[in-house]
Enzyme design. Structure first.
Site, PDB file in Angstrom:
ATOM      1  N   GLU A 104      33.426 -18.697  13.590  1.00 54.12           N
ATOM      2  CA  GLU A 104      32.437 -18.755  12.511  1.00 54.12           C
ATOM      3  C   GLU A 104      32.615 -17.531  11.599  1.00 54.12           C
ATOM      4  O   GLU A 104      32.840 -16.423  12.082  1.00 54.12           O
ATOM      5  CB  GLU A 104      31.054 -18.729  13.184  1.00 54.12           C
ATOM      6  N   ASP A 225      35.090  -2.455  23.274  1.00 52.71           N
ATOM      7  CA  ASP A 225      35.859  -1.710  22.248  1.00 52.71           C
ATOM      8  C   ASP A 225      34.902  -1.394  21.094  1.00 52.71           C
ATOM      9  O   ASP A 225      35.155  -1.702  19.937  1.00 52.71           O
ATOM     10  CB  ASP A 225      37.035  -2.568  21.759  1.00 52.71           C
TER      11      ASP A 225
HETATM   12  P1  ADP Z   1      41.577  -6.720  14.455  1.00 55.42           P
HETATM   13  O1  ADP Z   1      41.562  -7.560  15.700  1.00 55.42           O
HETATM   14  O2  ADP Z   1      42.874  -6.781  13.738  1.00 55.42           O
HETATM   15  O3  ADP Z   1      41.121  -5.290  14.681  1.00 55.42           O
HETATM   16  P2  ADP Z   1      38.942  -7.451  13.498  1.00 55.42           P
HETATM   17  O4  ADP Z   1      38.442  -8.498  14.415  1.00 55.42           O
HETATM   18  O5  ADP Z   1      38.400  -6.076  13.724  1.00 55.42           O
HETATM   19  O6  ADP Z   1      40.528  -7.405  13.442  1.00 55.42           O
HETATM   20  O7  ADP Z   1      38.608  -7.948  12.012  1.00 55.42           O
HETATM   21  C1  ADP Z   1      39.043  -7.237  10.870  1.00 55.42           C
HETATM   22  C2  ADP Z   1      37.987  -7.362   9.769  1.00 55.42           C
HETATM   23  O8  ADP Z   1      37.760  -8.730   9.451  1.00 55.42           O
HETATM   24  C3  ADP Z   1      36.626  -6.825  10.182  1.00 55.42           C
HETATM   25  O9  ADP Z   1      36.492  -5.466   9.887  1.00 55.42           O
HETATM   26  C4  ADP Z   1      35.665  -7.661   9.377  1.00 55.42           C
HETATM   27  O10 ADP Z   1      35.496  -7.083   8.095  1.00 55.42           O
HETATM   28  C5  ADP Z   1      36.383  -8.978   9.204  1.00 55.42           C
HETATM   29  N1  ADP Z   1      35.896  -9.993  10.156  1.00 55.42           N
HETATM   30  C6  ADP Z   1      36.215 -10.124  11.457  1.00 55.42           C
HETATM   31  N2  ADP Z   1      35.606 -11.185  12.020  1.00 55.42           N
HETATM   32  C7  ADP Z   1      34.875 -11.746  11.023  1.00 55.42           C
HETATM   33  C8  ADP Z   1      34.011 -12.891  10.968  1.00 55.42           C
HETATM   34  N3  ADP Z   1      33.813 -13.674  12.030  1.00 55.42           N
HETATM   35  N4  ADP Z   1      33.419 -13.162   9.789  1.00 55.42           N
HETATM   36  C9  ADP Z   1      33.643 -12.398   8.691  1.00 55.42           C
HETATM   37  N5  ADP Z   1      34.445 -11.326   8.676  1.00 55.42           N
HETATM   38  C10 ADP Z   1      35.057 -10.995   9.833  1.00 55.42           C
END
Ligand code: ADP
Length: 317
Positions: A104, A225
């Site tokens: 989502e 984390d």
């Molecule tokens: P990684 O696994 O590469 O560290 P993240 O899961 O931290 O990546 O996601 C990177 C960025 O994407 C986050 O800082 C956020 O801004 C955005 N993001 C991640 N998940 C979502 C989501 N479900 N909805 C909207 N934005 C998201």
């Protein structure tokens, strides 16, 4: 995972979009232009027939394990009903290799006004399993959730892209020593041939129990984390994402943000109001940061060696 430099923006990938359309049974798949890359993965948001989704992709062979772990972690955290996380949808093989995780999309911005709410909710989530134990088999009109009596998790989860050994273990000190620290030291030895760290580790592991004197540690569900790059807020509530979930000591959760000075005072005040600090907290925090320094060393190289060695020296004093 800590990001060293922004990743390049994702370019449209037609094979990927065809796959998503068919797997998600949607005739609409429109890029919103909101792409978010951590250092590990590429992220892209799409409008579909069934709402907006966020897709994380990674072309590495270990991506499927990483994303399946993230999906299980999001499910477990969401199931507590206490914290808000993106609802995971599925993991697919990426047409160019690797995998992608579909979840989502949540419209969010940096955590500011809701820091204290995050501290309170996180502590309540940490207490949820512990309270189940003390309630035992009390009969209520609601079906009782099962108490998780061990440390570990039902699948491998990754902190960054390095897998965590989550086999269930009754003993937290043994779990943390062997399945967290020793695992990282073995990786350092294998990948970087570092024997100096290993020699210090052989001395440190003997004295680990002294950090846990008089502590009765019960398993808490952890995000795993929890630094500022993995939290945000909507207008109404804090949001957690990118977990490396497992059941462990609740204090472990605070170490990575403490290491980078990430969270505000109001977060900690609210957390400790629900779960007050217990004796020896500071020493154990240093011990828990050791895992993260080692994990960063294994991910990002020798820039983290000095910090890891300094923590070990202070723990050995
Ligand atoms: P990684 O696994 O590469 O560290 P993240 O899961 O931290 O990546 O996601 C990177 C960025 O994407 C986050 O800082 C956020 O801004 C955005 N993001 C991640 N998940 C979502 C989501 N479900 N909805 C909207 N934005 C998201």
């Amino acid at each position: 995972m800590l990001s060293h430099s922004p990743c390049p923006m994702q370019t449209p990938n037609l094979k990927m979009e065809t796959l998503l359309k068919s797997a998600l049974e949607t005739s609409t798949l429109t890029r919103t232009g909101q792409s978010g890359g951590g250092c590990i993965n590429q992220g892209e948001a799409y409008i579909t027939d069934n709402g907006t989704i966020f897709v994380k992709s990674n072309s590495k062979p270990q991506a499927r394990i990483m994303f399946e772990g993230e999906m299980e972690g999001l499910k477990a955290l969401g199931a507590t009903g206490i914290v808000t996380v993106p609802r995971p949808i599925n993991v697919f093989d990426h047409p160019d290799g690797g995998a992608c995780l579909v979840m989502e999309f949540i419209e969010m911005k940096g955590l500011r006004s809701l820091s204290s709410r995050l501290g309170e909710d996180l502590a309540k989530m940490h207490m949820q399993n512990v309270l189940l134990e003390s309630r035992g088999n009390r009969i209520t009109d609601k079906p009782a959730a099962d108490y998780v009596a061990q440390f570990g998790f039902n699948s491998t989860t990754c902190c960054g892209y390095i897998p965590q050994e989550n086999e269930w273990n009754d003993d937290w000190v043994a779990f943390f020593s062997q399945q967290r620290l020793d695992y990282q030291f073995r990786l350092l030895e294998k990948e970087k041939g570092d024997r100096e760290a290993l020699e210090m580790w052989s001395r440190l592991q003997i004295i680990l129990p002294k950090f846990f004197k008089d502590q009765k540690i019960r398993p808490s569900l952890l995000h795993g984390d929890l630094w500022s790059g993995n939290v945000a807020q909507t207008k109404r509530h804090p949001v957690l994402f990118d977990p490396a979930a497992f059941y462990g000591h609740h204090e472990y959760e605070l170490a990575i943000a403490g290491m980078f000075g990430n969270f505000s005072r109001s977060f900690y005040d609210a957390y400790f109001k629900v779960i007050p600090k217990s004796s020896g907290f500071e020493g154990r925090q240093r011990l828990y940061t050791l895992f993260h320094y080692l994990n960063h060393w294994n991910h990002f190289g020798d820039g983290y060696k000095n910090a890891a060695m300094a923590v070990m020296k202070s723990l050995l004093k």
